[in-house]
Design a protein around this motif. Structure first.
Motif, PDB file in Angstrom:
ATOM      1  N   THR A   4    -100.546  19.386   9.310  1.00 29.25           N
ATOM      2  CA  THR A   4     -99.618  20.006   8.597  1.00 29.25           C
ATOM      3  C   THR A   4    -100.366  20.582   7.189  1.00 29.25           C
ATOM      4  O   THR A   4     -99.910  21.405   6.442  1.00 29.25           O
ATOM      5  CB  THR A   4     -98.461  19.256   8.049  1.00 29.25           C
ATOM      6  N   ASP A   5    -101.654  20.163   6.947  1.00 32.58           N
ATOM      7  CA  ASP A   5    -102.250  20.710   5.727  1.00 32.58           C
ATOM      8  C   ASP A   5    -102.570  22.093   6.070  1.00 32.58           C
ATOM      9  O   ASP A   5    -103.117  22.546   7.019  1.00 32.58           O
ATOM     10  CB  ASP A   5    -103.555  20.008   5.558  1.00 32.58           C
ATOM     11  N   ARG A   6    -102.066  23.050   4.847  1.00 30.59           N
ATOM     12  CA  ARG A   6    -102.131  24.590   5.126  1.00 30.59           C
ATOM     13  C   ARG A   6    -103.082  25.150   3.978  1.00 30.59           C
ATOM     14  O   ARG A   6    -103.314  26.453   3.906  1.00 30.59           O
ATOM     15  CB  ARG A   6    -100.872  25.061   5.094  1.00 30.59           C
ATOM     16  N   PRO A   8    -106.551  24.007   0.911  1.00 29.85           N
ATOM     17  CA  PRO A   8    -107.216  23.186   0.383  1.00 29.85           C
ATOM     18  C   PRO A   8    -106.792  21.862  -0.413  1.00 29.85           C
ATOM     19  O   PRO A   8    -107.320  20.789  -0.158  1.00 29.85           O
ATOM     20  CB  PRO A   8    -108.697  23.958  -0.337  1.00 29.85           C
ATOM     21  N   ALA A   9    -105.913  22.438  -1.183  1.00 28.07           N
ATOM     22  CA  ALA A   9    -105.281  21.442  -2.023  1.00 28.07           C
ATOM     23  C   ALA A   9    -104.642  20.468  -1.251  1.00 28.07           C
ATOM     24  O   ALA A   9    -104.463  19.085  -1.409  1.00 28.07           O
ATOM     25  CB  ALA A   9    -104.476  22.099  -3.091  1.00 28.07           C
ATOM     26  N   ASP A  10    -103.918  20.938  -0.133  1.00 28.80           N
ATOM     27  CA  ASP A  10    -103.190  19.962   0.815  1.00 28.80           C
ATOM     28  C   ASP A  10    -104.289  18.812   1.372  1.00 28.80           C
ATOM     29  O   ASP A  10    -104.112  17.757   1.611  1.00 28.80           O
ATOM     30  CB  ASP A  10    -102.476  20.492   1.939  1.00 28.80           C
ATOM     31  N   LEU A  11    -105.485  19.439   1.808  1.00 31.64           N
ATOM     32  CA  LEU A  11    -106.494  18.504   2.180  1.00 31.64           C
ATOM     33  C   LEU A  11    -106.816  17.576   1.405  1.00 31.64           C
ATOM     34  O   LEU A  11    -107.085  16.244   1.826  1.00 31.64           O
ATOM     35  CB  LEU A  11    -107.674  19.325   2.756  1.00 31.64           C
ATOM     36  N   LEU A  12    -106.999  17.889   0.101  1.00 30.69           N
ATOM     37  CA  LEU A  12    -107.349  17.014  -1.014  1.00 30.69           C
ATOM     38  C   LEU A  12    -106.357  15.901  -1.108  1.00 30.69           C
ATOM     39  O   LEU A  12    -106.488  14.628  -1.191  1.00 30.69           O
ATOM     40  CB  LEU A  12    -107.452  17.444  -2.274  1.00 30.69           C
ATOM     41  N   GLN A  13    -104.830  16.277  -1.039  1.00 34.52           N
ATOM     42  CA  GLN A  13    -103.853  15.166  -1.351  1.00 34.52           C
ATOM     43  C   GLN A  13    -103.821  14.431  -0.083  1.00 34.52           C
ATOM     44  O   GLN A  13    -103.540  12.965  -0.065  1.00 34.52           O
ATOM     45  CB  GLN A  13    -102.393  15.851  -1.321  1.00 34.52           C
ATOM     46  N   VAL A 180    -108.556  26.808   5.265  1.00 31.08           N
ATOM     47  CA  VAL A 180    -108.396  25.339   6.060  1.00 31.08           C
ATOM     48  C   VAL A 180    -108.758  25.617   7.539  1.00 31.08           C
ATOM     49  O   VAL A 180    -109.534  24.466   8.141  1.00 31.08           O
ATOM     50  CB  VAL A 180    -107.009  24.763   6.205  1.00 31.08           C
ATOM     51  N   GLU A 181    -108.176  26.640   8.182  1.00 32.52           N
ATOM     52  CA  GLU A 181    -108.608  26.764   9.658  1.00 32.52           C
ATOM     53  C   GLU A 181    -110.284  26.999   9.889  1.00 32.52           C
ATOM     54  O   GLU A 181    -110.787  26.288  10.793  1.00 32.52           O
ATOM     55  CB  GLU A 181    -107.967  27.884  10.165  1.00 32.52           C
ATOM     56  N   PRO A 217    -116.489  19.115   4.926  1.00 36.65           N
ATOM     57  CA  PRO A 217    -116.545  17.611   5.012  1.00 36.65           C
ATOM     58  C   PRO A 217    -114.978  17.423   4.467  1.00 36.65           C
ATOM     59  O   PRO A 217    -114.706  16.135   5.078  1.00 36.65           O
ATOM     60  CB  PRO A 217    -117.378  17.452   3.937  1.00 36.65           C
ATOM     61  N   LEU A 218    -114.330  18.029   3.469  1.00 38.03           N
ATOM     62  CA  LEU A 218    -112.932  17.668   3.232  1.00 38.03           C
ATOM     63  C   LEU A 218    -112.116  17.569   4.342  1.00 38.03           C
ATOM     64  O   LEU A 218    -111.280  16.734   4.707  1.00 38.03           O
ATOM     65  CB  LEU A 218    -112.587  18.682   2.059  1.00 38.03           C
TER      66      LEU A 218
END
Length: 256
Positions: A4-6, A8-13, A180-181, A217-218
């Motif tokens: 559901t990460d949409r 880059p900030a979501d990926l970090l969280q 993200v994609e 990497p993230l």
């Protein structure tokens, strides 16, 4: 990472929720001998402070254009995620004269003065040190960011379909979702899996450099060993770093 990460900030969280203590960015500058290692939690704290500076003191709003004139550096990675957190469009190598605000390293200050909005300067000295003297017309990031809050909440939710990143003067505006994609696709292409360690010496002025140097990497649940001036090392020294840092993948510029 979560499906559901949409942004880059979501990926970090998601990385923060999964394992805050693991390394995320290990930075080397082989011109100065600097080495900095940031865990997910430490990196996220820098991002929160920078996002608070951006949204609060600098009054940046979603959709504002930020010309990011920084090399591959751990603080550049922080600014990328701070922009994503606030909905500000990070324009890598963007035109300061056309931007709402500018963030500059010491080598691009003259160009950055073309920006009529807020101007932030980073010394890029070891340990995030201040400028000996603040450049005229700028605020010193190292002076302003420590007092910012350790938690960040945007004034308005960030739209993942809105423009988030532009790389180069003629590059397309990528939304948070597109970033993200692309990062996930790059991670798959490189064979990155959770726990992977990617060593990158690519500059941050192309998508490949940004992806290898942070985003892929993230997205994979891995980490990056970000190396500036790696060409100062001998092949044997590079091999030693690969072994010491437990590197599992490499992204380096072709020799010559």
């Amino acid at each position: 990472m979560n499906a559901t990460d949409r942004t880059p900030a979501d990926l970090l969280q998601s990385a923060l929720a999964a394992d805050p203590a693991r390394p995320l960015v290990t930075f080397y500058d082989d011109a100065t001998g600097e080495r900095v290692e940031l865990s997910v939690a430490t990196f996220a704290n820098w991002v929160a402070k920078t996002a608070n500076l951006l949204q609060g003191d600098l009054a940046a709003e979603p959709g504002d254009r930020l010309a990011l004139l920084l090399p591959a550096h751990w603080q550049s990675a922080v600014w990328l995620l701070a922009c994503s957190s606030t909905g500000v469009v990070a324009e890598i190598g963007g035109d300061p004269a056309a931007a709402d605000l500018v963030v500059s390293g010491p080598e691009t200050l003259d160009a950055a003065r073309a920006c009529s909005g807020e101007r932030v300067a980073l010394s890029l000295r070891p340990l995030g040190a201040r400028f000996p003297q603040v450049p005229q017309g700028f605020i010193d990031y190292a002076v302003e960011v420590p007092a910012q809050g350790d938690r960040f909440a945007p004034f308005a939710p960030v739209d993942p379909t809105a423009p988030a990143l532009v790389v180069g003067a003629d590059g397309p505006a990528l939304s948070g979702t597109e970033v993200v994609e692309r990062a996930r696709a790059d991670a798959a292409r490189r064979g990155l899996e959770p726990g992977a360690r990617l060593l990158s010496s690519l500059p941050y002025d192309t998508w490949d450099g940004l992806s290898a140097g942070l985003l892929a990497p993230l997205a994979a649940g891995g980490s990056v060993v970000l190396c500036r001036n790696l060409d100062r090392l001998s092949p044997a020294e590079v091999d030693q770093r690969r072994a010491t840092e437990r590197v599992t993948a490499m992204a380096t510029a072709p020799a010559g």
